[in-house]
Enzyme design. Structure first.
Site, PDB file in Angstrom:
ATOM      1  N   LYS A   1       5.708   2.555  -1.304  1.00  0.00           N
ATOM      2  CA  LYS A   1       5.082   1.247  -1.045  1.00  0.00           C
ATOM      3  C   LYS A   1       5.328   0.821   0.395  1.00  0.00           C
ATOM      4  O   LYS A   1       4.426   0.373   1.084  1.00  0.00           O
ATOM      5  CB  LYS A   1       5.642   0.148  -1.970  1.00  0.00           C
TER       6      LYS A   1
ATOM      7  N   HIS B   1      24.215  15.774   1.280  1.00  0.00           N
ATOM      8  CA  HIS B   1      23.617  17.071   1.620  1.00  0.00           C
ATOM      9  C   HIS B   1      22.566  16.942   2.710  1.00  0.00           C
ATOM     10  O   HIS B   1      21.644  17.743   2.793  1.00  0.00           O
ATOM     11  CB  HIS B   1      23.020  17.714   0.371  1.00  0.00           C
TER      12      HIS B   1
ATOM     13  N   ASN C   1     -20.816  10.736  -1.041  1.00  0.00           N
ATOM     14  CA  ASN C   1     -19.368  10.692  -1.274  1.00  0.00           C
ATOM     15  C   ASN C   1     -18.983  12.074  -1.780  1.00  0.00           C
ATOM     16  O   ASN C   1     -19.628  12.610  -2.676  1.00  0.00           O
ATOM     17  CB  ASN C   1     -19.067   9.608  -2.330  1.00  0.00           C
ATOM     18  N   GLY C   2     -17.930  12.668  -1.184  1.00  0.00           N
ATOM     19  CA  GLY C   2     -17.504  14.004  -1.599  1.00  0.00           C
ATOM     20  C   GLY C   2     -17.388  14.905  -0.380  1.00  0.00           C
ATOM     21  O   GLY C   2     -17.378  14.420   0.761  1.00  0.00           O
TER      22      GLY C   2
ATOM     23  N   ARG D   1     -11.458   0.553  -1.729  1.00  0.00           N
ATOM     24  CA  ARG D   1     -11.302   1.994  -1.875  1.00  0.00           C
ATOM     25  C   ARG D   1     -10.753   2.635  -0.598  1.00  0.00           C
ATOM     26  O   ARG D   1     -10.247   3.753  -0.650  1.00  0.00           O
ATOM     27  CB  ARG D   1     -12.666   2.636  -2.193  1.00  0.00           C
TER      28      ARG D   1
ATOM     29  N   LYS E   1      -8.145   4.044  -2.151  1.00  0.00           N
ATOM     30  CA  LYS E   1      -7.715   3.665  -3.492  1.00  0.00           C
ATOM     31  C   LYS E   1      -8.102   4.728  -4.511  1.00  0.00           C
ATOM     32  O   LYS E   1      -7.411   4.963  -5.478  1.00  0.00           O
ATOM     33  CB  LYS E   1      -8.397   2.340  -3.849  1.00  0.00           C
TER      34      LYS E   1
ATOM     35  N   GLU F   1       9.155   5.251  -5.445  1.00  0.00           N
ATOM     36  CA  GLU F   1       8.009   4.339  -5.453  1.00  0.00           C
ATOM     37  C   GLU F   1       8.217   3.218  -4.427  1.00  0.00           C
ATOM     38  O   GLU F   1       7.285   2.823  -3.725  1.00  0.00           O
ATOM     39  CB  GLU F   1       7.812   3.795  -6.884  1.00  0.00           C
TER      40      GLU F   1
ATOM     41  N   TRP G   1     -15.000   7.100   4.630  1.00  0.00           N
ATOM     42  CA  TRP G   1     -13.589   7.435   4.853  1.00  0.00           C
ATOM     43  C   TRP G   1     -13.615   8.848   5.430  1.00  0.00           C
ATOM     44  O   TRP G   1     -13.949   9.801   4.735  1.00  0.00           O
ATOM     45  CB  TRP G   1     -12.854   7.382   3.514  1.00  0.00           C
TER      46      TRP G   1
ATOM     47  N   GLU H   1       3.320   2.976   2.840  1.00  0.00           N
ATOM     48  CA  GLU H   1       1.874   2.770   2.707  1.00  0.00           C
ATOM     49  C   GLU H   1       1.400   1.523   3.448  1.00  0.00           C
ATOM     50  O   GLU H   1       0.389   1.561   4.130  1.00  0.00           O
ATOM     51  CB  GLU H   1       1.494   2.566   1.230  1.00  0.00           C
TER      52      GLU H   1
ATOM     53  N   CYS I   1     -14.883   7.142   0.408  1.00  0.00           N
ATOM     54  CA  CYS I   1     -16.262   6.711   0.611  1.00  0.00           C
ATOM     55  C   CYS I   1     -16.813   5.943  -0.594  1.00  0.00           C
ATOM     56  O   CYS I   1     -16.529   6.277  -1.735  1.00  0.00           O
ATOM     57  CB  CYS I   1     -17.176   7.918   0.829  1.00  0.00           C
TER      58      CYS I   1
HETATM   59  C1  G6P Z   1      -4.262   7.062  -3.913  1.00  0.00           C
HETATM   60  C2  G6P Z   1      -3.942   5.606  -4.137  1.00  0.00           C
HETATM   61  C3  G6P Z   1      -2.588   5.472  -4.814  1.00  0.00           C
HETATM   62  C4  G6P Z   1      -2.587   6.280  -6.106  1.00  0.00           C
HETATM   63  C5  G6P Z   1      -3.006   7.738  -5.873  1.00  0.00           C
HETATM   64  C6  G6P Z   1      -3.298   8.427  -7.185  1.00  0.00           C
HETATM   65  O1  G6P Z   1      -3.391   7.615  -2.980  1.00  0.00           O
HETATM   66  O2  G6P Z   1      -3.912   4.897  -2.910  1.00  0.00           O
HETATM   67  O3  G6P Z   1      -2.327   4.112  -5.107  1.00  0.00           O
HETATM   68  O4  G6P Z   1      -1.305   6.256  -6.646  1.00  0.00           O
HETATM   69  O5  G6P Z   1      -4.215   7.787  -5.117  1.00  0.00           O
HETATM   70  O6  G6P Z   1      -4.414   7.796  -7.740  1.00  0.00           O
HETATM   71  P1  G6P Z   1      -4.718   7.646  -9.271  1.00  0.00           P
HETATM   72  O7  G6P Z   1      -5.977   6.826  -9.303  1.00  0.00           O
HETATM   73  O8  G6P Z   1      -4.935   9.022  -9.804  1.00  0.00           O
HETATM   74  O9  G6P Z   1      -3.574   6.957  -9.912  1.00  0.00           O
END
Ligand code: G6P
Length: 609
Positions: free
Chosen positions: A486, A505, A99-100, A27, A604, A482, A74, A489, A2
């Site tokens: 990606k 395994h 927000n929260g 975000r 984000k 990673e 969100w 995501e 949010c």
């Molecule tokens: C969210 C974002 C990711 C990020 C993660 C941790 O899931 O979409 O890109 O890696 O949060 O966020 P931070 O701001 O703590 O790195």
């Protein structure tokens, strides 16, 4: 997650709020809304989907006002819908954006319903607006009503509140969720982060936990968590409004991938005298802290967690520094054993991740004396709560999928390995090698970016796939993780990463011609082992895509496609091998037509648990 934007001015705030919402889009959100007070009445517009939908709604039936609150939602409580979108209103008079998460919303809802308040949404937020309305009926003073509501709220909140009988006053408060005040001339704004307000001001006040602020066009009064009037410093931001622009790139993510050489240089800048890394790069008391610590505990989430996983290999292998790492959301509830002379290192691009923040607080509660954050957001909560800080200086990262924030985190972590490691067993030779490789890193990043076209072609092999496997060993196992993260995501392809030695395994059972297997295979001491793993996949008809700078041997195997990487030193190869994986997921997502910069359901800045 949010986003809040609100303002009080001597001009119509609607265009400012819409622009602010657009700047918070990164975000992640699923609906948007805005409310203003005009001639003593509240007018509200809400829309499911993107901010441009809300903008069109307002263009078709304009509203205006010199005070307004706006929000991107969100969904946490209640599905994404217009009905659940903020602002929420009570008694036609009070409007709130939030927000929260209000954890005790069920209990509050029941008691408010008993007192006659009717709920029109499934959100936790709606209890806040009715509670404020209930208090207003008692003391008819907006600030007093908000202040007496807050003790009833359990959980986390950043709130913007307005009241149609007091169109000259906007209330802002925060606990656990971020909120910043933008200071204009004859106007004030509030927002979840400064990006939203850069077109109107570069002067900001960061509210502290528990703060309540009363804003009018020419005055701002802040009360702290104990109700005392306080002054908070005004911080001048160096960011410009256009620093959050896509420029010539089709997506923010692509722009950010291409910015990595620059971002790495920025992160290294000013941290060395000659070739000598300065302890003070981590803060004034860094040398004193580093002298005392006996081990390192890394806490992070998502992509930042993967950076920490790479660092664990570096700390232990190169410098014999005992290093543990845990996902923050697990650590905070595990009641872990941790010794006071551990350095707790949090890693976070946003600096606001609720779980990471709570894990740091938990570590402090358990008696840990020293903390350090690696972060890309100045003035964020984690920066304020940590003793030592290394900023990654990657610039604003707008794409939800983290790219340049990740590679700069790895750079910052290598610097930390030097600073801490030289107090353990990192040799001078290793230190010199790491430093020289770090200095050469931007050039190597430019080289690897030249693979973009090759990878774009490669991406076609993924467009119709449902699953993908990523393999790596050693420091490249987290890089495989990673890469898989990606891909899932932004392209929504199910992707998993395995340390290649674990193939037999379980995951080997998944291998067939429909399963692309991406292998990260730099020329290091594990390459021979990895080659055997590659054979195991190839023998079963798996489609291999191997990123490597060496050779596979007798390979004219049609199941294997090799992407030739530039040869780089082992120490920086995790950073270099990340980049083609970012490009791969980007191009697959573009082919699949997904929303690259704002993938569905993701945020984000994850400011709720
Ligand atoms: C969210 C974002 C990711 C990020 C993660 C941790 O899931 O979409 O890109 O890696 O949060 O966020 P931070 O701001 O703590 O790195």
């Amino acid at each position: 997650m949010c986003g809040i934007v609100a303002g009080i001015a001597q001009r119509n705030v609607v265009p400012i709020l819409i622009e602010g919402l657009k700047r918070l889009e990164y975000r992640g959100y699923d609906s948007a809304g805005l409310a203003v007070i005009d001639q003593g009445e509240i007018y509200r517009k809400r829309e499911l989907g993107k901010v441009k939908g809300l903008e069109a709604l307002i263009a078709a039936d304009p509203i205006q006002g010199m005070i307004g609150i706006a929000h991107t939602r969100w969904a946490t409580h209640g599905k994404p819908s217009t009905q659940n979108a903020h602002p929420h209103i009570s008694s036609q008079k009070v409007a709130v954006v939030h927000n929260g998460i209000i954890e005790n919303h069920d209990r509050l809802r029941t008691s408010l319903q008993q007192n006659g308040y009717q709920f029109t949404s499934e959100t936790d937020t709606e209890v806040v607006v009715h509670k404020i309305a209930e208090q207003l009926a008692i003391d008819n003073d907006l600030l007093a009503a908000v202040k007496s509501t807050l003790p009833h709220l359990e959980g986390a909140y950043a709130l913007g509140v307005m009241y149609s009988d007091r169109p000259d006053t906007l209330i802002a408060c925060r606990k656990g969720s971020p909120l910043v005040i933008g200071v204009g001339i004859g106007e004030f704004f509030i927002a979840s982060d400064i990006a939203a307000l850069l077109p109107v001001t570069q002067r900001f006040i960061f509210l502290e936990d528990g703060d309540v602020a009363e804003l009018t066009i020419d005055n701002l009064v802040i009360y702290d968590k104990d109700g005392a009037r306080v002054e908070r410093p005004v911080v001048e931001s160096q960011l410009k409004a256009d620093s959050v622009d896509k420029g010539k790139y089709r997506h923010f993510m692509l722009k950010e991938i291409y910015e990595q050489a620059w971002a790495v240089s920025e992160t290294l800048e000013g941290r060395f005298i000659g070739n000598r890394l300065q302890d003070s790069a981590f803060g004034h008391q860094a040398a004193e802290v580093f002298d005392q610590i006996k081990s390192v505990q890394i806490l992070a989430c998502g992509t930042s967690y993967h950076a920490g996983l790479v660092a664990r290999y570096w700390f232990e292998k190169l410098a014999r520094v005992p290093c543990s790492i845990e996902v923050a959301s697990e650590f905070r509830y595990r009641n872990p054993v941790i010794s006071p002379d551990t350095l707790v290192v949090t890693i976070s691009q946003s600096g606001e991740t609720a779980d990471t923040l709570a894990a740091l607080q938990e570590a402090k509660k358990l008696g840990v004396k020293h903390s350090l954050v690696i972060c890309n957001a100045p003035e964020s909560s984690l920066v304020r709560e940590s003793d030592l800080v290394m900023m990654t200086r990657a610039g604003p990262e707008i794409g939800v999928a983290s790219t340049k924030a990740f590679t700069t985190q790895l750079v910052a972590l290598l610097m930390l390995v030097i600073a801490v490691g030289r107090r353990f067993s990192l040799t001078k030779e290793w230190e010199e090698l790491i430093v020289s490789e770090l200095f050469g890193l931007p050039g190597n990043i430019e080289k690897v970016l030249q693979l973009d076209e090759t990878i774009e072609q490669l991406s076609q092999r993924f467009a119709d796939k449902q699953n993908a496997l990523f393999l790596g060993r050693g420091t490249h196992y987290p890089i495989a993780m990673e890469g898989a993260l990606k891909l899932k995501e932004i392209s929504y392809i199910h992707a998993e990463a395995y340390p290649a030695g674990e193939l037999k395994h379980g995951p080997l059972a998944l291998i067939d011609a429909e399963m692309p297997v991406v292998t990260v295979a730099p020329n290091n001491n594990l390459l021979e082992k990895l080659k055997s793993n590659i054979q195991e996949v190839s023998a079963r008809g798996g489609q291999l895509i191997v990123f490597m700078d060496g050779a596979l041997g007798e390979s004219d195997d049609e199941n294997v496609q090799i992407i030739k990487m530039p040869s780089v030193a082992n120490i920086i190869s995790p950073i270099i091998y990340t980049i083609p994986l970012q490009l791969l997921s980007y191009h697959v997502a573009v082919l699949k037509g997904t929303d690259v910069d704002q993938p569905r359901n993701l945020a984000k800045s994850v400011t709720v648990e």
